[in-house]
Design an enzyme around this catalytic site. Structure first.
Site, mmCIF file in Angstrom:
data_model
loop_
_atom_site.group_PDB
_atom_site.id
_atom_site.type_symbol
_atom_site.label_atom_id
_atom_site.label_comp_id
_atom_site.label_asym_id
_atom_site.label_seq_id
_atom_site.Cartn_x
_atom_site.Cartn_y
_atom_site.Cartn_z
ATOM 1 N N ASP A 62 -31.606 21.901 -10.245
ATOM 2 C CA ASP A 62 -32.214 22.723 -9.209
ATOM 3 C C ASP A 62 -33.147 23.762 -9.813
ATOM 4 O OD1 ASP A 62 -31.290 21.771 -6.663
ATOM 5 O OD2 ASP A 62 -29.279 22.331 -7.324
ATOM 6 N N GLU A 117 -28.171 17.414 4.737
ATOM 7 C CA GLU A 117 -27.490 17.521 3.439
ATOM 8 C C GLU A 117 -26.928 18.925 3.329
ATOM 9 O OE1 GLU A 117 -29.743 16.903 -0.119
ATOM 10 O OE2 GLU A 117 -30.634 15.064 0.660
#
Lengths: 416, 264
Positions: free
Chosen positions: B59, B48
């Protein structure tokens, strides 16, 4: 009183199949983890607005706790001396409990939180007005409260940090990114994703994912509903123009909304021009931004060629935001409302003038609307009636203003 | 290679696939290429490539700080495509992990075209659900890209079915309610979510969020088709004394985790 109308004015968007869309704007661009909570909030809100008991409880609080209806004050000396003789009418949201319009929204959302059965609320705040309002409602209803505030803003608005803590809230200084409102929203969303089972996010403005732009608008709509009636009673006609400051845009939507069908009433939003739009240091999202997605909705935003958010700048913490509510973007594109920037210097001059002519210390946010009203006075002339949303009071801004005007130096010493 | 082939290969070996994340541009564009290719050499099956974004709202602090640094260093979407091209030249398929606005700004159709041209396999969109926008799916389909959407422990059965119907390549199941970052425990919710997801689709289901150790990889590999590790790799780069040490630390973790998905 028409606090939360059954039929909030719905613009013809062409996207009726998609709730929460305003033309191409709005929507819901969020992680899947939050969808269930947003659906729950939407469902409870839809049920609550048709529930007479909920309406009655909200109206009771707005009347006996907040002090609604807020009055209209005719600012004759300000009109004469500062706005080219135009008739200036101030909608006194600064007289609300906690000092701004933010309480209108928060009481409704706190009641919704209780209805959903959650015990913890979180909120973001810029100037601290929404944080103070949320902490207030949480204290009133016995909810745990955590407020996310950019570290830069905790410094600019230290008084409001103390107020929130006195009210029992925990204030978390956010140290990422620009350390202002944008980053406080990111951090609040991260908290929400993590704690959504127990926590409701009391969003402070008409931005964010659906249902927030609609929910917050409907809760702020009372400003314009009252003001429209009050101006009619006072002057026998509708105002020529309505002026409001626009950060995320909740006070502006609140006062605009009841006038949208009144084609002869011009709607003017004044964004924070900071050091001047040409300098790049500003928060004039609609004036200088472009459509994109930030904080869960499509709207105008300040972004670079890569779609990275550009940091905003304003003397006013409450307007220092690189996004804006999606309904404003639609009002702009449809031409129903006009938006222009007011820079720091013009806002502070209007701040000073209102203090000296009317004995009212306005919030620096609201001073942008006052500066806008001065321009409208010049354009429209002395026969014009201009309704200004005085969205908040300036107690929290005394420190900033004293430094701006050289009453105190940077160390806080009063100058003789 | 496509992600489907990578998942099939792992399945044929009787194990889960290992998926590794790093943002493009940290510690530099070339540095991220070195770390990602080392990761593949050490046993990561699918890569990724994170597209750095200014407001990464799911995040945690570890990925935020690496992404902030990548942006401060001037990493662009074009740089991300260059990283994809370099990784795609290895044995492993490369998917981009991106928040929606940078792709929207680039143009969904243009990004799909350029990503496919760079050899990219698809895109994971953490803040774009299939029902949020009309532009991405047609663009991705036209260029044969995988569309990987997230399912969460809070997803209703209806939403899981809607989401997996729009997925291609694989489905990304978030193990816990929360943001990225290493955790002591991967939630109990993960196994149930994988089961509910598999009831709606034949696609492989990979589990991510909070996975950092070989033991956790082993635990998840028992019920999922893939194990996604992100923050733990980023942490290795952040803690490294220099870029070369960072690459070595990433390779070491990748080897550990690769052993973990093979353990039973």
């Amino acid at each position: 009183m028409d606090t939360m109308p059954d039929h909030g004015h719905v613009l013809a968007t062409g996207h009726e199949d998609r709730p929460g869309r305003f033309g191409p704007y709005g929507g819901r661009y969020v992680p899947e983890a939050l969808i269930a909570a947003l659906d729950e909030l939407d469902r409870e809100y839809t049920a609550a607005r048709h529930d007479p008991a909920f309406q009655a409880e909200l109206t009771h609080l707005l009347t006996t706790y907040t002090g609604r209806p807020t009055p209209i004050t005719e600012a004759a000396r300000f009109g004469e001396q500062a706005a080219h003789g135009a008739r200036i009418l101030l909608k006194r949201e600064d007289l609300n409990h906690t000092g701004s319009h933010k309480i209108n929204n928060v009481l409704g959302q706190a009641l919704l939180t209780r209805r959903i059965g959650k015990q913890r609320v979180i909120a973001e705040t810029g100037a601290g007005q929404h944080g103070v309002a949320t902490a207030t409602a949480a204290a009133l209803m016995g909810l745990e409260c955590v407020i996310y505030m950019g570290e830069e803003d905790t410094r600019r608005q230290a008084l409001n940090v103390a107020r929130m803590e006195l009210l029992g809230a925990t204030v978390v200084p956010v140290k990422t990114g620009s350390r202002t409102l944008k980053d406080a929203i990111n951090e609040a969303l991260r908290d929400w994703v993590t704690n959504v089972a127990t926590t409701n996010y009391v969003f402070g403005t008409v931005a964010g994912p659906h249902p927030f732009p609609t929910l917050v608008r409907d809760l702020q709509r009372i400003i314009g509903v009252e003001a429209r009636q009050q101006v009619l009673e006072l002057t026998g006609r509708l105002p020529d123009a309505v002026a409001a400051c626009v950060g995320g845009g909740s006070n502006a939507i609140g006062i605009f909304h009841a006038f949208i069908d009144d084609a002869d009433v011009a709607l003017h939003g004044f964004e924070a021009g900071g050091d001047g739009v040409a300098t790049g240091r500003h928060a004039a999202t609609i004036t200088a931004g472009s459509p994109g997605v930030l904080h869960g909705a499509r709207s105008y935003l300040l972004q670079d060629d890569m779609g990275q958010t550009i940091e905003s700048h304003s003397i006013s913490a409450g307007l220092d935001y690189p996004g804006v509510g999606p309904e404003h973007s639609w009002l702009k594109d449809s031409g129903r409302a006009a938006y222009e920037p007011v820079d720091d210097a013009d806002a502070m001059e209007a701040f000073r003038l209102l203090c000296r002519t009317e004995g009212i210390i306005p919030a620096i946010e609201s001073s942008h609307a006052l500066a806008g009203a001065r321009r409208l006075g010049e354009r429209l002339g002395p026969d014009a009636t201009i309704l200004v949303n005085l969205s908040g009071r300036g107690d929290k801004d005394v420190d900033t203003a004293a430094k701006w005007f050289g009453i105190m130096d940077e160390s806080g010493e009063v100058q003789a | 290679m496509t992600t489907s082939v990578a998942f099939e290969k792992a399945r044929a070996e009787g194990r889960a696939a290992l998926v590794g994340y790093l943002p493009a541009g940290y510690p530099s564009v070339d540095g991220s290429i070195a770390a990602l290719t080392a990761m593949v050499a050490a046993g990561v099956d699918i890569v990724e490539v994170g597209l750095p974004y200014s407001d990464p709202l799911i995040d945690g602090p570890v990925i935020q700080s690496a992404v902030d640094a990548a942006l401060r260093a001037g990493t662009t979407t074009t740089d991300v495509l260059r990283v994809v091209e370099a990784v795609a030249a290895t044995e492993a398929p490369a998917v981009v992990m991106s928040y929606w606005n940078p792709l929207d700004r680039y143009g969904a159709a243009a990004f799909a075209r350029d990503l496919a041209a760079a050899g990219g396999a698809g895109v994971i969109t953490p803040d774009l659900t299939p029902d949020a926008d009309d532009t991405w799916l047609p663009a991705a389909r036209e260029h044969g890209l995988d569309t990987v959407f997230l399912v969460a422990p809070s997803s209703t059965p209806e939403r899981i079915a809607m989401t997996t119907a729009a997925c291609r390549g694989f489905v990304y199941a978030t193990s816990v309610m929360g943001v990225t970052g290493t955790r002591e425990q991967v939630g109990d919710a993960a196994a149930g979510l994988v089961e509910r997801t598999k009831a709606t689709t034949d696609l492989p289901v990979a589990v991510g969020l909070g996975v950092s150790t070989a033991a956790q990889a082993t635990e998840i590999a028992a019920y999922a088709d893939g194990v996604v590790v992100g923050s733990a790799f980023v942490r290795r780069l952040l803690d490294a004394a220099d870029p070369a040490a960072g690459v070595a630390a990433v390779a070491e973790l990748a080897a550990d985790l690769a052993a973990g998905v093979r353990e039973r």
